[in-house]
Design a protein around this motif. Sequence first.
Motif, PDB file in Angstrom:
ATOM      1  N   TRP A  11       0.848  -1.320  -0.192  1.00 25.05           N
ATOM      2  CA  TRP A  11       0.069   0.115  -0.150  1.00 25.05           C
ATOM      3  C   TRP A  11       0.931   1.412   0.098  1.00 25.05           C
ATOM      4  CZ3 TRP A  11      -0.642   4.054   3.114  1.00 25.05           C
ATOM      5  CH2 TRP A  11      -2.218   4.782   2.931  1.00 25.05           C
ATOM      6  N   ILE A  12       2.023   1.316   0.827  1.00 19.56           N
ATOM      7  CA  ILE A  12       2.809   2.366   0.852  1.00 19.56           C
ATOM      8  C   ILE A  12       3.467   2.655  -0.388  1.00 19.56           C
ATOM      9  CG2 ILE A  12       4.869   3.250   1.835  1.00 19.56           C
ATOM     10  CD1 ILE A  12       4.211   1.797   4.619  1.00 19.56           C
ATOM     11  N   PHE A  13       3.905   1.867  -1.028  1.00 21.36           N
ATOM     12  CA  PHE A  13       4.544   1.823  -2.310  1.00 21.36           C
ATOM     13  C   PHE A  13       3.634   2.428  -3.338  1.00 21.36           C
ATOM     14  CE2 PHE A  13       8.393   0.094  -0.258  1.00 21.36           C
ATOM     15  CZ  PHE A  13       9.232   0.901  -1.032  1.00 21.36           C
ATOM     16  N   LYS A  14       2.266   1.946  -3.381  1.00 19.85           N
ATOM     17  CA  LYS A  14       1.493   2.461  -4.299  1.00 19.85           C
ATOM     18  C   LYS A  14       1.075   3.909  -4.109  1.00 19.85           C
ATOM     19  CE  LYS A  14      -3.081   1.736  -6.016  1.00 19.85           C
ATOM     20  NZ  LYS A  14      -4.330   1.049  -5.782  1.00 19.85           N
ATOM     21  N   GLN A  15       0.923   4.266  -3.037  1.00 23.28           N
ATOM     22  CA  GLN A  15       0.724   5.649  -2.616  1.00 23.28           C
ATOM     23  C   GLN A  15       1.849   6.580  -3.047  1.00 23.28           C
ATOM     24  OE1 GLN A  15      -2.306   6.440  -2.191  1.00 23.28           O
ATOM     25  NE2 GLN A  15      -2.754   4.356  -1.947  1.00 23.28           N
ATOM     26  N   GLY A  16       3.179   5.872  -2.808  1.00 24.84           N
ATOM     27  CA  GLY A  16       4.404   6.576  -3.174  1.00 24.84           C
ATOM     28  C   GLY A  16       4.488   6.893  -4.912  1.00 24.84           C
ATOM     29  N   PHE A  17       4.291   5.796  -5.609  1.00 24.65           N
ATOM     30  CA  PHE A  17       4.313   5.855  -7.147  1.00 24.65           C
ATOM     31  C   PHE A  17       3.161   6.940  -7.497  1.00 24.65           C
ATOM     32  CE2 PHE A  17       5.753   1.408  -7.040  1.00 24.65           C
ATOM     33  CZ  PHE A  17       7.272   1.739  -7.040  1.00 24.65           C
ATOM     34  N   LYS A  18       2.128   6.802  -6.677  1.00 24.52           N
ATOM     35  CA  LYS A  18       0.829   7.807  -7.204  1.00 24.52           C
ATOM     36  C   LYS A  18       1.439   9.071  -6.927  1.00 24.52           C
ATOM     37  CE  LYS A  18      -4.082   8.152  -6.851  1.00 24.52           C
ATOM     38  NZ  LYS A  18      -5.373   7.452  -6.368  1.00 24.52           N
ATOM     39  N   THR A  19       2.029   9.380  -5.884  1.00 26.67           N
ATOM     40  CA  THR A  19       2.539  10.707  -5.736  1.00 26.67           C
ATOM     41  C   THR A  19       3.323  11.164  -6.678  1.00 26.67           C
ATOM     42  OG1 THR A  19       2.284   9.904  -3.079  1.00 26.67           O
ATOM     43  CG2 THR A  19       3.322  12.116  -3.632  1.00 26.67           C
ATOM     44  N   ALA A  20       4.276  10.401  -7.027  1.00 26.49           N
ATOM     45  CA  ALA A  20       5.226  11.052  -8.040  1.00 26.49           C
ATOM     46  C   ALA A  20       4.428  11.098  -9.243  1.00 26.49           C
ATOM     47  CB  ALA A  20       5.994   9.806  -8.571  1.00 26.49           C
ATOM     48  N   GLY A  21       3.491  10.640  -9.639  1.00 25.30           N
ATOM     49  CA  GLY A  21       2.429  11.085 -10.693  1.00 25.30           C
ATOM     50  C   GLY A  21       1.765  12.182 -10.650  1.00 25.30           C
ATOM     51  N   VAL A  22       1.315  12.382  -9.472  1.00 21.65           N
ATOM     52  CA  VAL A  22       0.438  13.676  -9.115  1.00 21.65           C
ATOM     53  C   VAL A  22       1.490  14.894  -9.192  1.00 21.65           C
ATOM     54  CG1 VAL A  22      -0.890  14.880  -7.417  1.00 21.65           C
ATOM     55  CG2 VAL A  22      -1.247  12.563  -7.799  1.00 21.65           C
ATOM     56  N   VAL A  23       2.670  14.700  -8.639  1.00 17.73           N
ATOM     57  CA  VAL A  23       3.574  15.842  -8.620  1.00 17.73           C
ATOM     58  C   VAL A  23       3.924  16.463  -9.717  1.00 17.73           C
ATOM     59  CG1 VAL A  23       6.055  16.398  -7.925  1.00 17.73           C
ATOM     60  CG2 VAL A  23       4.483  15.189  -6.294  1.00 17.73           C
TER      61      VAL A  23
ATOM     62  N   GLU B  89       1.603   0.482 -14.405  1.00 17.69           N
ATOM     63  CA  GLU B  89       1.446  -0.813 -13.446  1.00 17.69           C
ATOM     64  C   GLU B  89       0.137  -0.233 -12.669  1.00 17.69           C
ATOM     65  OE1 GLU B  89       3.209  -3.465 -13.915  1.00 17.69           O
ATOM     66  OE2 GLU B  89       4.346  -2.289 -15.407  1.00 17.69           O
ATOM     67  N   TYR B  90      -0.154   0.674 -12.303  1.00 14.60           N
ATOM     68  CA  TYR B  90      -1.243   1.051 -11.523  1.00 14.60           C
ATOM     69  C   TYR B  90      -2.406   1.744 -12.013  1.00 14.60           C
ATOM     70  CZ  TYR B  90       1.687  -0.298  -7.522  1.00 14.60           C
ATOM     71  OH  TYR B  90       2.784  -1.021  -6.630  1.00 14.60           O
TER      72      TYR B  90
END
Lengths: 292, 281
Positions: A11-23, B89-90
Motif C-alpha cells: 500500500w505504501i509503495f502504491k501511494q508513493g508511485f501515485k504521488t510521483a505521478g501527481v507531482v 502498472e497501477y
Amino acid sequence: MNANKRAITDWIFKQGFKTAGVVTIALLGGIFFMLLYNSISFFIKRSPLDFFTGSNWDPETNYSILPLIVSTAFVAIGSMVIAVPLGILTAAYISEFAPKKLQIILKPIIEMLAAIPSVAIGFLGIVLLGPVISVLFGIQNGLNALNGSILLSVMALPTIITISEDAINAVPKSHREASLALGANKWETLFKVTIPAAVPGLIAAVMLGLGRALGETMTVLMATGNAAAIPKNFLDSVRTITATIAIEMGEVPYQTTHYFALFAIASILFLITLVINLLGEYFANRLRKFHQ
Amino acid sequence: MKKKFSHLINWILLIGSTFLVCTFLGIILWDIFSKGAPALSWDFITQYPTNGMTKGGILPAMVGTVLLTFITTLFAVPFGVSCAVYLNEYAKPSLLTNIIRASIRNLAGIPSIIYGLFGLALFVQGLHFGTSVLSAGLTLGLLSLPYIITTTEEALKRIPNSMREATLALGATQFETIKDVILPKALPGILTGVILTLSRAAGETAPILFTGVAFYINGVTTSVNQEFMALPYHLYMLSTQHSAIETVRPLAYATAVVLIILVFMLNTVAFIIRFKYRTQD
C-alpha cells in the motif's frame, strides 16, 4: 514477513508511485503559476498596450515584446524554410528508397546530429558560419538572423526527419501497392499517394521541430548578434525572446520591473510553444486515427 | 526522355537532401575535431585554468559537469521511474491519469530557459538553496523528468502481461511483482532512456545560467552549496564573453571536443545496451 506487513508495504509503495505521478501535475501547475504571478506583477506596473505595441525593448524606457517576437519569428520561420523540405525529403529517402544497409548507417547519423549540444552548434555559428556569411554577403558581421536560421534548421532536422519517417512508414503498404498496380511509377506513388496520406504526421513533425526552434536558447544567443530592434531582413542582427531572458536575467535585481518583464516575455514564449505543441499533438492523433 | 529527366531530378532531390543532412554532421565534427584536437592533451582535462583562463585546463568544468549530472540523476531517476511505474502498472484510465499524461507531454515541450526561470524562482529564491550546483542539478532534473518518464514507460510496456500474471498468481503482492520481476526485466530499456536523457542534460546550458553556474571558481566544487563550472557554459563564455577571445579560441575548440566526446560516449553506452537488449529478446 507476515501477510499484514506485506500488504502495508504494498500500500505504501502504491501511494508513493501515485504521488510521483501527481507531482508532475503540480510541476506544470507550478511553472504556470510562476509565469502568471510574475507577469501580473509586471502588468500592474506597465500597460499591456505598450508591452504589445511599442517598438523597442529598452530597460531604460519601455519594455515592448514586439521586436523580440519579430526576431523570434524571423529565425524560427527561416529555420523551417530550410529544415522542412530537407527533412521531409530525407525522411522519404530513408524510409522508401534507401537500401537496408544504408538505413543502418543513416539512422545513427541523424541521432548523432540530435545529440550535439546546442552550445557547440552556436559556437560553430560564431567561428565558422558567421565568417562565411560575412564574406558571401559582403557584410561586416555574420551574426544575424540568417546565421541563426541555418543553425536552428540543423537542430530541428533530426526531430523533423524522425517523426516524418514514422509518418511515412505508418502509411499502409496497400496504398502504395494499389497505386503501383494502377500503373503509377514510384515517384507518382511517393508524391501523390504516400506523402499526401502522411500529411497529418508531417505537420506534427514540422510543429515539433518548430517548437524546438522557438524554444532554443544558446544557439540563437551566440549566433544572431542580439540587437533588440525590429529586423528588416535576414541579414539584420536579431534578439529572440529566449536570448533576451538569457542575457538579462543574470543581471537584474530580484523583483524589479525589469525582473517581472522577463517573466512576462517568458509567459508569451510559453503560450506560443504550448499552442505549437498542442497543434502537433492534434495532428499526430489524427494520423493515428486515420490509419486505424 | 522527359520522364527520365524528371526521374533524375527526383533522385537528385532525395539523395541530395539526405547527403546534405549528413554533410552538416560532417562539417560540425570535422571543424571542431580538426581545430580542437591539437589543443587537447591529458593536461587539458586534468589541470586548473591559469592566466585568466588563457592557459591551463578545464578540470573544474569537468568536475562541475559530472557533479551536476550526478545530482540530476539522483533526483530525476527515482522520481521519473516511480511516475512511469504508476502510469503503466497501477493507473486505470481515469481523469487523473489523463491529466498526468497531458502534464508530462506539456512539460516535454516547455523551452529549457523557462525551466531555468522556474529553478531560479523555486530552488534559488524560494527554497533558499542559492545559486549552487544543487539548484542547477535539481533544475536539470525537472527538465529531464518527462523524457525519463516516457522512455521508462515504453520499457515497462514491452514486458508481457503474462509475467505479471504469473508472479501475482504465485501470491506476490503488486509491489513485489514490480520490484522483483518487472523492474529487473525492464532495466536495460530504462537504463538506455536514462543515459540518453543524461547526455542531453549534460550538454544543456540555458537551465543552469541563473541557477548556479560560474565562469570561474577557485579550486573545484566540493559541496552541493557551492557554485560550479560546467563544460557547456565554459564553451559559451570562452567563445563570447572572454576579453581575449582570439587567444582562447583553441581552448574553446578543445572544450567543444571534450563536450562532444562526453555526449557521444554516453550515447554509445546507451546504444550498446539497447543493441544487446534487442538481440536478447
